[in-house]
Design an enzyme around this catalytic site. Structure first.
Site, PDB file in Angstrom:
ATOM      1  N   GLU A 254       0.870  -1.175   0.000  1.00  0.00           N
ATOM      2  CA  GLU A 254       0.000   0.000   0.000  1.00  0.00           C
ATOM      3  C   GLU A 254       0.913   1.233   0.000  1.00  0.00           C
ATOM      4  O   GLU A 254       1.777   1.369   0.850  1.00  0.00           O
ATOM      5  CB  GLU A 254      -0.915  -0.030   1.224  1.00  0.00           C
ATOM      6  N   HIS A 255       0.682   2.138  -0.950  1.00  0.00           N
ATOM      7  CA  HIS A 255       1.676   3.135  -1.341  1.00  0.00           C
ATOM      8  C   HIS A 255       1.700   4.405  -0.482  1.00  0.00           C
ATOM      9  O   HIS A 255       2.648   5.180  -0.549  1.00  0.00           O
ATOM     10  CB  HIS A 255       1.393   3.517  -2.806  1.00  0.00           C
ATOM     11  N   CYS A 256       0.684   4.644   0.359  1.00  0.00           N
ATOM     12  CA  CYS A 256       0.557   5.989   0.940  1.00  0.00           C
ATOM     13  C   CYS A 256       1.742   6.371   1.811  1.00  0.00           C
ATOM     14  O   CYS A 256       2.135   7.539   1.842  1.00  0.00           O
ATOM     15  CB  CYS A 256      -0.755   6.145   1.691  1.00  0.00           C
TER      16      CYS A 256
ATOM     17  N   LEU B 135       4.760   4.346   1.848  1.00  0.00           N
ATOM     18  CA  LEU B 135       5.916   3.551   1.454  1.00  0.00           C
ATOM     19  C   LEU B 135       6.199   3.694  -0.034  1.00  0.00           C
ATOM     20  O   LEU B 135       5.315   3.503  -0.862  1.00  0.00           O
ATOM     21  CB  LEU B 135       5.660   2.071   1.776  1.00  0.00           C
ATOM     22  N   ASP B 136       7.450   4.026  -0.354  1.00  0.00           N
ATOM     23  CA  ASP B 136       7.892   4.090  -1.741  1.00  0.00           C
ATOM     24  C   ASP B 136       8.774   2.883  -2.056  1.00  0.00           C
ATOM     25  O   ASP B 136       9.236   2.165  -1.157  1.00  0.00           O
ATOM     26  CB  ASP B 136       8.670   5.384  -1.991  1.00  0.00           C
TER      27      ASP B 136
END
Length: 599
Positions: A312-314, A316-317
């Site tokens: 889940e990207h919010c 974490l890159d």
């Protein structure tokens, strides 16, 4: 400043420089430079007119507010409000549209043993992180921000009507590391809570973890109404479904508590992927009954032991997840278990996580599952693997990233007949709380390059010159982005400030700049690209960002170039044409540079 770097995970954060805030004048100049290659003369003139009106009207007021915010106590970066707005504010589904995946290298282990190995490795990483013993990342002698590591464990995105929130440790509500001792395990749509840390906080052994997973896999038939599909819905709709779950029965609040506080998610799949493409597709948009797409980390293990991760990207890159994956996969499972202090404690405690469902909720789940299955079926992926890599490109005296990005431009032009807006993610973790900057790849030099490459009158020397000029411009722009000198996120945040606080600032009317051809076309991706270089993964993947976009996730290694492409089915034929042209373009450009060295 003391030049000695801290060895504590978060020990260098406060010494990192702040993300630079460009002046409004600099951003306006760069915006015109960046969008101009995509515009007609009339479109450029219209864009310039509205930019001038913005720069002499609301722009300075909004920028002054951003400067004030940036200087406020407790603010880490002028992007502190931007990232939640960008990621948590999106209202479409995050499954396939926002989450990203890595397909791990093969480990030669059966499914249960592979899953146990990954759990042991992740728990070892978590315990090291708790004690701030994960070595800080360093690039060219400079420390990088490690803040994103705080979102790896026990972090769950919570749907909201207007904007989502995040439940995470290291926060005001939950200070310090997560105290959870359990993970969330899926099998056949059934959800289980499995303790991976014993009563005294010691990890279970590999054998015990495997025994727990085997017990879960014997637990019974597929779930009748698995709740996971609800996490595939558009966010406001999922928020309404979550409220309905909470209202249906008090036990659902307890079930959500166990899901949301779990350290991470493990999804056990019966499916054995036919090939890497099917594995990537399943990682990205697989069986929604067996997923909770809001969990920050989901480790997915297939029936043959092949495995990967859905993120889940919010918070974490890709760079942070790559470091996590490298740490998990570069050390043996036995060493992870030993280092973490694992000791025999018996089979881990396991219990099902069950929801009490009404008929309306059951219908909601079925509709969500069917809708996502249709959405996934309307998405087409493709893998490409070339025995060509960064070592060869360096031999040819060119930047590896510039080489492949120019190959993308040439392939797109040949496949679709035009050059389209192209996004590339540029990491900026060298700054305090730094994440990424948005780079736009198309330049006048790119247009010249693709034109010359297909000009029958151009000789090899002219083509090489155009190629190198475009590549050099690409490198220069990437360095500007790394230095925080890029226009898009700055202008975007000014637009968001107008939405958040425009009335109190006296900026109440429309902002025509954001309806100009320049703003719209520059951001209307035809190619959305990002790289993840690691020998521990086979493929990196994400979905496209528009109805005509091709998502281009690439792993460029010294001797290998692997790509996963994704696009909506209506343009699948164009994606396959792009793939064919890309394979040829890579060899053509290699030969072009090689002929120079041979002469």
């Amino acid at each position: 400043m003391n030049d000695t770097l801290s060895t504590s995970t978060f020990g260098n954060e406060d010494r990192l420089p702040r993300v630079p805030l460009p002046t409004l004048e600099e951003t306006c100049e760069r915006f015109i430079e960046w969008c101009a290659p995509l515009l007609t003369e009339e479109e450029l003139a219209a864009t310039k007119a509205e930019l001038e009106a913005f720069a002499s009207g609301p722009g300075p007021i909004l920028h002054a507010e951003l400067e004030r915010f940036n200087a406020a106590e407790g603010v880490h970066s002028w992007l502190d409000e931007f990232w939640p707005s960008r990621y948590l504010g999106r209202r479409d589904r995050i499954a396939l549209n926002a989450n990203f995946i890595f397909l791990f290298k093969d480990a030669g282990l059966p499914q249960v043993e592979r899953a146990a190995a990954l759990i042991a490795a992740a728990v070892d990483y978590k315990l090291l992180l708790d004690e701030e013993r994960i070595p800080p990342a360093v690039q060219r002698g400079r420390p990088l921000s490690m803040v994103q590591n705080k979102f790896l464990f026990s972090t769950t995105r919570i749907p909201g009507v207007e904007q989502d929130t995040v439940r995470a440790p290291y926060s005001d509500e939950h200070p310090g590391p997560s105290r959870a001792r359990h993970i969330l395990v899926f099998f056949r749509g059934n959800m289980f809570r499995m303790e991976v840390l014993g009563a005294e906080g010691r990890p279970h052994t590999l054998e015990e973890l495997a025994a727990g997973l085997q017990e879960i896999m014997k637990a019974g038939p597929p779930a009748d109404e698995p709740v996971g599909p609800l996490t595939t819905k558009a966010r406001a709709e999922w928020a309404a479904s979550r409220q309905a779950l909470l209202a249906a029965d008090p036990r659902n609040a307890e079930a959500l508590e166990e899901v949301e506080t779990a350290l991470f998610c493990v999804c056990l799949e019966e499916l054995v992927p036919a090939d890497a493409l099917e594995a990537c597709d399943q990682l990205l948009h697989g069986n929604s009954a067996n997923r909770w797409f809001d969990k920050s980390v989901s480790l997915i293990v297939f029936g043959d032991g092949s495995a990967g991760i859905n993120v889940e990207h919010c918070g974490l890159d890709g760079t942070t997840i790559l470091s996590f994956v490298d740490a998990m996969l570069e050390t043996s499972p036995e060493e992870h278990s030993r280092r973490s202090g694992a000791r025999p404690q018996g089979t881990p405690a396991i219990r099902p996580i069950e929801f009490v469902l009404t008929d309306d909720l059951r219908a909601d789940i079925r509709a969500a599952a069917a809708s996502f299955a249709d959405y996934a079926a309307n998405t087409v992926g493709k893998t490409i693997s070339l025995d060509f890599g960064s070592d060869r490109i360096k031999q040819l005296k060119m930047s590896p990233d510039a080489f492949v990005q120019m190959a993308y431009q040439l392939a797109h032009k040949r496949a679709k007949g035009f050059v389209g807006a192209t996004y590339e993610s540029i990491a900026t973790r060298q700054y305090h709380y730094g994440r990424t900057e948005a780079m736009r790849v198309v330049t006048p030099e790119v247009l010249r390059f693709v034109e010359v490459m297909d000009d029958p009158a151009a000789d090899a020397a002219a083509r090489r010159a155009a190629f190198r000029a475009a590549a050099e411009k690409h490198v220069a722009r990437a360095k500007e982005c790394q230095a925080g000198q890029a226009p898009e996120q700055h202008l975007w945040e000014l637009q968001l400030i107008a939405k958040r606080r425009g009335e109190q600032l006296g900026v109440t009317g429309p902002l025509p700049l954001y309806e100009t051809p320049g703003w719209i076309k520059m951001r209307d991706d035809y190619l959305s690209t990002s790289s993840a270089p690691s020998v521990n993964i086979q493929y990196f993947g994400f979905g496209s960002t528009s109805p005509h976009c091709i998502g281009v996730a690439y792993v460029l290694l010294p001797d290998r170039f692997n790509l996963y492409l994704s696009t909506p089915r209506p343009v699948a034929e164009q994606m396959h044409a792009f793939a064919d042209h890309l394979t040829k373009a890579v060899r053509e450009l290699e030969d072009l540079l090689a002929s120079e060295q041979a002469s």
